[in-house]
Design an enzyme around this catalytic site. Structure first.
Site, mmCIF file in Angstrom:
data_model
loop_
_atom_site.group_PDB
_atom_site.id
_atom_site.type_symbol
_atom_site.label_atom_id
_atom_site.label_comp_id
_atom_site.label_asym_id
_atom_site.label_seq_id
_atom_site.Cartn_x
_atom_site.Cartn_y
_atom_site.Cartn_z
ATOM 1 C CG ASP A 136 -2.024 -0.941 1.219
ATOM 2 O OD1 ASP A 136 -2.247 -1.553 0.172
ATOM 3 O OD2 ASP A 136 -2.719 -1.079 2.249
ATOM 4 N NE ARG A 186 -4.302 -1.506 -4.331
ATOM 5 C CZ ARG A 186 -3.953 -1.825 -3.071
ATOM 6 N NH1 ARG A 186 -3.620 -0.868 -2.204
ATOM 7 N NH2 ARG A 186 -3.928 -3.075 -2.686
HETATM 8 C C1 FAD Z 1 -8.725 -1.326 -3.434
HETATM 9 C C2 FAD Z 1 -8.300 0.011 -2.937
HETATM 10 C C3 FAD Z 1 -7.035 0.163 -2.423
HETATM 11 C C4 FAD Z 1 -6.613 1.431 -1.974
HETATM 12 N N1 FAD Z 1 -5.322 1.575 -1.562
HETATM 13 C C5 FAD Z 1 -4.885 2.803 -1.214
HETATM 14 C C6 FAD Z 1 -3.526 3.046 -0.913
HETATM 15 O O1 FAD Z 1 -2.680 2.142 -0.925
HETATM 16 N N2 FAD Z 1 -3.160 4.306 -0.579
HETATM 17 C C7 FAD Z 1 -4.054 5.338 -0.559
HETATM 18 O O2 FAD Z 1 -3.659 6.477 -0.285
HETATM 19 N N3 FAD Z 1 -5.356 5.135 -0.833
HETATM 20 C C8 FAD Z 1 -5.791 3.908 -1.163
HETATM 21 N N4 FAD Z 1 -7.109 3.713 -1.476
HETATM 22 C C9 FAD Z 1 -8.105 4.784 -1.178
HETATM 23 C C10 FAD Z 1 -8.241 5.756 -2.338
HETATM 24 O O3 FAD Z 1 -7.063 6.512 -2.449
HETATM 25 C C11 FAD Z 1 -9.442 6.687 -2.141
HETATM 26 O O4 FAD Z 1 -9.308 7.415 -0.957
HETATM 27 C C12 FAD Z 1 -10.778 5.978 -2.102
HETATM 28 O O5 FAD Z 1 -10.817 4.909 -2.984
HETATM 29 C C13 FAD Z 1 -11.913 6.940 -2.495
HETATM 30 O O6 FAD Z 1 -11.706 7.413 -3.793
HETATM 31 P P1 FAD Z 1 -12.561 6.962 -5.086
HETATM 32 O O7 FAD Z 1 -11.595 6.697 -6.174
HETATM 33 O O8 FAD Z 1 -13.454 5.852 -4.751
HETATM 34 O O9 FAD Z 1 -13.338 8.265 -5.527
HETATM 35 P P2 FAD Z 1 -14.325 9.247 -4.727
HETATM 36 O O10 FAD Z 1 -14.521 10.407 -5.635
HETATM 37 O O11 FAD Z 1 -13.823 9.503 -3.352
HETATM 38 O O12 FAD Z 1 -15.646 8.411 -4.614
HETATM 39 C C14 FAD Z 1 -16.437 8.051 -5.738
HETATM 40 C C15 FAD Z 1 -17.727 7.439 -5.216
HETATM 41 O O13 FAD Z 1 -17.438 6.211 -4.538
HETATM 42 C C16 FAD Z 1 -18.211 6.083 -3.342
HETATM 43 N N5 FAD Z 1 -17.304 6.138 -2.172
HETATM 44 C C17 FAD Z 1 -15.979 6.468 -2.172
HETATM 45 N N6 FAD Z 1 -15.463 6.379 -0.928
HETATM 46 C C18 FAD Z 1 -16.475 5.991 -0.121
HETATM 47 C C19 FAD Z 1 -16.571 5.715 1.263
HETATM 48 N N7 FAD Z 1 -15.536 5.807 2.087
HETATM 49 N N8 FAD Z 1 -17.785 5.336 1.759
HETATM 50 C C20 FAD Z 1 -18.853 5.212 0.957
HETATM 51 N N9 FAD Z 1 -18.817 5.458 -0.390
HETATM 52 C C21 FAD Z 1 -17.650 5.841 -0.922
HETATM 53 C C22 FAD Z 1 -19.173 7.232 -3.359
HETATM 54 O O14 FAD Z 1 -20.324 6.814 -4.038
HETATM 55 C C23 FAD Z 1 -18.431 8.294 -4.156
HETATM 56 O O15 FAD Z 1 -19.276 9.219 -4.741
HETATM 57 C C24 FAD Z 1 -7.528 2.509 -1.988
HETATM 58 C C25 FAD Z 1 -8.795 2.344 -2.519
HETATM 59 C C26 FAD Z 1 -9.180 1.129 -3.015
HETATM 60 C C27 FAD Z 1 -10.531 1.011 -3.630
#
Ligand code: FAD
Length: 310
Positions: A136, A186
């Site tokens: 991560d 990723r």
């Molecule tokens: C498999 C995976 C691994 C990850 N690994 C890392 C990592 O190693 N380092 C790191 O910094 N970040 C990591 N993240 C987190 C990532 O950086 C984002 O903070 C997170 O995924 C929210 O961004 P989004 O792309 O979904 O877009 P957003 O614009 O935040 O969300 C898009 C839509 O998704 C839904 N959604 C998003 N988040 C939530 C929530 N918490 N609760 C409910 N609904 C939600 C909502 O419907 C929202 O409108 C990871 C995320 C995923 C999915």
């Protein structure tokens, strides 16, 4: 503003005590965290994989500055991987590791050396279980050390996954460096607080950066892992797969456990590879606060569960 405040609270001891001891926190935490034990984790993994999904498991415990806890965290990964190997879940479930859980937080040189040693041990256990490890990405201050460790590990374990956070200004450059044959990468937006000097802070700008990075990775020779719940970005990912003539098994979508579960199943039902990130363990506080910060509605849900039950 609210996002920044919640991310700040994720690092605050006082806020931690209040949230952890609130009597009804558990119900909301359970939406995002699979449970506390390895049994909980393997049960959830079994259920998800039976539905055609892939899994990556995170043993919670980031930011550890205590040497004994660092060793215990690494041991927990090894024990989990042994369990995955025994139950033949290794074919469909890998692990995600935060280097700050296995040594990186113990100071500059010692921390990096210890994190590398522990990560190597975990990679060995993953190989024995016929599975893989993804490192991560955490705070922007840890990016260089994490990438150094990825490169070092890939000498012996070429399948170690790297993570790029699109909110970092250097993200596109890093994607270009990592888009080589066999390289598992990723791509996520980025979940931590990061200053303007190193990161985009405007949502539109972050989304545009995500698209630029996706274009580089999907056109490259590596194995992109598109980690987002954003419907627009998921659609663009699908379009880029068609444009670059990628077969479904040459990339995957990734989403978090408890978020857009119906969409996870919809994509898998259409033949896409979808991996669910499943976190478990007692140390859920920081992980949970980042999930609250990502979506203010989660905070309302949390508040309502406390008020409703009190
Ligand atoms: C498999 C995976 C691994 C990850 N690994 C890392 C990592 O190693 N380092 C790191 O910094 N970040 C990591 N993240 C987190 C990532 O950086 C984002 O903070 C997170 O995924 C929210 O961004 P989004 O792309 O979904 O877009 P957003 O614009 O935040 O969300 C898009 C839509 O998704 C839904 N959604 C998003 N988040 C939530 C929530 N918490 N609760 C409910 N609904 C939600 C909502 O419907 C929202 O409108 C990871 C995320 C995923 C999915």
């Amino acid at each position: 503003m609210l996002r920044q405040a919640l991310l700040f609270a994720s690092r605050s001891g006082g806020a931690r005590r209040i949230v952890e001891t609130a009597p009804f926190t558990g119900d909301v935490v359970r939406r995002f965290v699979a449970g506390e034990t390895v049994e909980d984790a393997t049960r959830v993994t079994g259920d998800l994989t039976a539905e055609g999904l892939l899994v990556t498991l995170d043993v919670l415990g980031e930011g550890t500055e205590d040497g004994r806890r660092v060793e215990a965290n690494a041991d927990r990964y090894v024990a989990l991987l042994e369990r995955l190997g025994e139950s033949a879940l290794g074919a469909r479930a890998e692990v995600s590791v935060k280097l700050s859980a296995i040594g990186l937080s113990l100071g500059e040189q010692l921390g990096e050396r210890l994190a590398l040693e522990n990560a190597r041990r975990i990679c060995g256990a993953a190989r024995s279980a016929s599975t893989t490890v993804t490192l991560d990405m955490e705070e922007h201050t840890a990016v260089d050390a994490t990438l150094r460790i990825v490169h070092e590990l890939r000498r012996d374990f070429p399948d170690v996954g790297a993570v790029i956070q699109a909110y970092l200004r250097r993200a596109e450059e890093h994607c270009a460096e990592l888009a080589y044959e066999g390289s598992r990468v990723r791509l996520c937006k980025g979940a931590y607080a990061a200053p303007e000097a190193v990161a985009f802070t405007d949502k539109e700008e972050i989304d545009k950066s995500y698209v630029r990075c996706m274009k580089v990775l999907m056109a490259g020779k590596g194995y992109p892992m598109l980690a987002t719940h954003d419907p627009r970005l998921i659609d663009i990912g699908g379009a880029l797969a068609v444009l670059n003539e990628r077969d479904a098994d040459t990339f995957e979508y990734q989403m978090l456990y408890g978020i857009r579960s119906a969409e996870q199943r919809r994509l898998a039902g259409k033949g896409a590879q979808v991996r669910v990130y499943v976190a478990y363990g007692r140390d859920w506080y920081e992980y949970f606060m980042r999930r609250l910060a990502e979506r203010p509605a989660n905070l309302k849900l949390f508040a309502r569960s406390i008020v409703g039950r009190a």
